[in-house]
Design a protein around this motif. Structure first.
Motif, mmCIF file in Angstrom:
data_model
loop_
_atom_site.group_PDB
_atom_site.id
_atom_site.type_symbol
_atom_site.label_atom_id
_atom_site.label_comp_id
_atom_site.label_asym_id
_atom_site.label_seq_id
_atom_site.Cartn_x
_atom_site.Cartn_y
_atom_site.Cartn_z
ATOM 1 N N HIS A 1 0.706 -1.278 -0.146
ATOM 2 C CA HIS A 1 -0.062 -0.077 0.032
ATOM 3 C C HIS A 1 0.842 1.202 0.108
ATOM 4 O O HIS A 1 1.556 1.640 1.224
ATOM 5 C CB HIS A 1 -0.895 -0.082 1.190
ATOM 6 C CG HIS A 1 -1.877 1.017 1.087
ATOM 7 N ND1 HIS A 1 -1.812 2.337 1.114
ATOM 8 C CD2 HIS A 1 -3.443 0.873 1.087
ATOM 9 C CE1 HIS A 1 -3.067 3.005 1.078
ATOM 10 N NE2 HIS A 1 -3.884 2.235 0.704
ATOM 11 N N THR B 1 -16.479 -11.920 -8.114
ATOM 12 C CA THR B 1 -17.163 -10.782 -8.060
ATOM 13 C C THR B 1 -17.691 -10.796 -6.466
ATOM 14 O O THR B 1 -17.695 -9.720 -5.922
ATOM 15 C CB THR B 1 -18.422 -10.627 -8.969
ATOM 16 O OG1 THR B 1 -18.116 -10.784 -10.307
ATOM 17 C CG2 THR B 1 -18.980 -9.241 -8.898
ATOM 18 N N ARG C 1 -5.015 -13.686 4.324
ATOM 19 C CA ARG C 1 -6.013 -13.003 3.557
ATOM 20 C C ARG C 1 -6.413 -14.105 2.346
ATOM 21 O O ARG C 1 -7.671 -14.390 2.060
ATOM 22 C CB ARG C 1 -5.546 -11.937 2.809
ATOM 23 C CG ARG C 1 -6.367 -11.348 1.585
ATOM 24 C CD ARG C 1 -7.798 -10.873 2.050
ATOM 25 N NE ARG C 1 -7.774 -9.365 2.564
ATOM 26 C CZ ARG C 1 -8.533 -8.807 3.019
ATOM 27 N NH1 ARG C 1 -9.560 -9.634 3.486
ATOM 28 N NH2 ARG C 1 -8.482 -7.652 3.511
ATOM 29 N N SER D 1 -14.823 -10.344 -4.128
ATOM 30 C CA SER D 1 -14.514 -8.761 -4.219
ATOM 31 C C SER D 1 -15.401 -7.810 -3.509
ATOM 32 O O SER D 1 -14.949 -6.963 -2.653
ATOM 33 C CB SER D 1 -14.565 -8.272 -5.878
ATOM 34 O OG SER D 1 -14.073 -6.964 -5.708
ATOM 35 N N ARG D 2 -16.607 -7.927 -3.343
ATOM 36 C CA ARG D 2 -17.692 -7.140 -2.789
ATOM 37 C C ARG D 2 -17.643 -7.257 -1.016
ATOM 38 O O ARG D 2 -17.832 -6.469 -0.339
ATOM 39 C CB ARG D 2 -18.968 -7.295 -3.078
ATOM 40 C CG ARG D 2 -19.434 -6.667 -4.488
ATOM 41 C CD ARG D 2 -21.004 -6.455 -4.759
ATOM 42 N NE ARG D 2 -21.331 -7.883 -4.762
ATOM 43 C CZ ARG D 2 -21.748 -8.493 -5.832
ATOM 44 N NH1 ARG D 2 -21.407 -7.949 -6.994
ATOM 45 N NH2 ARG D 2 -22.296 -9.608 -5.712
ATOM 46 N N ARG D 3 -17.476 -8.476 -1.079
ATOM 47 C CA ARG D 3 -17.579 -9.161 0.617
ATOM 48 C C ARG D 3 -16.221 -8.344 1.420
ATOM 49 O O ARG D 3 -16.022 -8.213 2.322
ATOM 50 C CB ARG D 3 -17.362 -10.678 0.607
ATOM 51 C CG ARG D 3 -17.327 -11.245 2.151
ATOM 52 C CD ARG D 3 -18.634 -10.922 2.704
ATOM 53 N NE ARG D 3 -19.689 -11.612 2.392
ATOM 54 C CZ ARG D 3 -19.931 -13.050 2.637
ATOM 55 N NH1 ARG D 3 -19.122 -13.692 3.548
ATOM 56 N NH2 ARG D 3 -21.136 -13.590 2.214
ATOM 57 N N LEU D 4 -14.980 -8.415 0.631
ATOM 58 C CA LEU D 4 -13.699 -7.946 1.398
ATOM 59 C C LEU D 4 -13.401 -6.656 0.788
ATOM 60 O O LEU D 4 -12.214 -6.422 1.384
ATOM 61 C CB LEU D 4 -12.613 -9.166 0.745
ATOM 62 C CG LEU D 4 -12.915 -10.581 1.378
ATOM 63 C CD1 LEU D 4 -11.559 -11.577 0.867
ATOM 64 C CD2 LEU D 4 -13.121 -10.896 2.836
ATOM 65 N N VAL D 5 -14.182 -6.087 0.171
ATOM 66 C CA VAL D 5 -13.836 -4.822 -0.298
ATOM 67 C C VAL D 5 -12.282 -4.861 -0.757
ATOM 68 O O VAL D 5 -11.422 -3.920 -0.630
ATOM 69 C CB VAL D 5 -14.169 -3.776 0.738
ATOM 70 C CG1 VAL D 5 -13.806 -2.288 0.207
ATOM 71 C CG2 VAL D 5 -15.201 -4.083 1.586
ATOM 72 N N LEU D 6 -12.220 -5.511 -1.736
ATOM 73 C CA LEU D 6 -10.815 -5.739 -2.731
ATOM 74 C C LEU D 6 -11.451 -5.322 -4.036
ATOM 75 O O LEU D 6 -12.614 -5.716 -4.743
ATOM 76 C CB LEU D 6 -10.419 -7.012 -2.545
ATOM 77 C CG LEU D 6 -9.824 -7.469 -0.919
ATOM 78 C CD1 LEU D 6 -9.477 -8.995 -0.960
ATOM 79 C CD2 LEU D 6 -8.698 -6.651 -0.696
ATOM 80 N N SER D 7 -10.263 -5.164 -4.903
ATOM 81 C CA SER D 7 -10.511 -5.049 -6.593
ATOM 82 C C SER D 7 -10.787 -6.537 -6.946
ATOM 83 O O SER D 7 -10.086 -7.230 -6.352
ATOM 84 C CB SER D 7 -9.238 -4.305 -7.049
ATOM 85 O OG SER D 7 -8.288 -5.058 -7.274
ATOM 86 N N THR E 1 -7.238 -7.857 -7.611
ATOM 87 C CA THR E 1 -6.558 -8.351 -6.255
ATOM 88 C C THR E 1 -7.220 -9.750 -6.097
ATOM 89 O O THR E 1 -6.523 -10.737 -5.463
ATOM 90 C CB THR E 1 -6.793 -7.524 -5.234
ATOM 91 O OG1 THR E 1 -6.107 -6.259 -5.538
ATOM 92 C CG2 THR E 1 -6.309 -7.993 -3.849
#
Length: 222
Positions: free
Chosen positions: A13, A178, A163, A181-187, A190
């Motif tokens: 990051h 998809t 992770r 991605s929404r559940r973990l707030v990741l792109s 990623t």
């Protein structure tokens, strides 16, 4: 006057990494000797890729999620290559599995990213001096873990980062990329990288095989 503690910072990051480099550079008694934004860059920086000796760091600040790999894996490789290496994990994760995996890999300290400057400074110097140090919240959890009799329990798939294990658990629950991605707030990218790493580390050909392995180890039951 004692020599400054030489520190390398590994974190994918950029805002956090550059902020940590700036903080360490402002502290008396510490010197930043290098930084890396990925597992591959970390291996090159620390001389684990066979291309050079690497920087002479007294302490390596290591994130656990590095996008292209696991900080636990890099820590394990570093400690095997240099038994005297001192790694201070600095991460968002406070889970029992993450702490156990990092310590088993050879980390000498564990801080969460909410730690203040004074706590970071104390931890860096303590680890450089050979001490083992845990953030207060992590220490409380670790003590509860031991008192609760779970210290000897086996961590499923210790080769995975915290992770990656979380992603595998969601795969085993039937979620697609998809939804993960929404559940973990990741792109999405990623998530794809994590899934690829999981398949590689488990040596399985596809998601279906990963689901079978995961459920055999008790994942995907939530």
């Amino acid at each position: 006057m004692s020599a400054a503690v030489r520190v390398a910072v590994v974190d994918d990051h950029p805002v956090f990494r550059l902020g940590m480099v700036a903080l360490l550079g402002s502290l008396a008694g510490t010197e930043v000797v290098g930084q890396a934004a990925s597992a591959a860059e970390a291996r090159a920086l620390l001389g684990l890729d066979g291309a050079g000796a690497g920087v002479a760091a007294d302490v390596v600040l290591m994130d656990l999620d590095l996008g292209d790999g696991s900080g636990v894996d890099v820590t394990r490789e570093l400690v095997r290559s240099r038994p005297g290496a001192r790694v201070l994990v600095v991460t968002m994760h406070e889970s029992d599995d993450a702490v156990v995996a990092a310590v088993r890999a050879g980390a000498r300290g564990y801080l969460v990213k909410s730690a203040g400057p004074a706590e970071v400074e104390r931890a860096v110097h303590a680890v450089a001096g050979g001490a083992m140090i845990l953030a207060p919240t992590v220490a409380e959890r670790a003590m509860a873990y031991v008192v609760g009799g779970r210290a000897g329990s086996r961590v499923p798939f210790p080769q995975l980062s915290d992770r990656e294990r979380e992603v595998l658990d969601l795969i085993a629950r039937g979620l697609d990329n998809t939804a993960i991605s929404r559940r973990l707030v990741l792109s999405p990218k990623t998530v794809r990288n994590h899934v690829s790493n999981v398949l590689t580390k488990l040596a399985v050909p596809d998601r279906s095989a990963a689901i079978v392995r995961a459920r055999e180890e008790g994942l995907g039951q939530g």
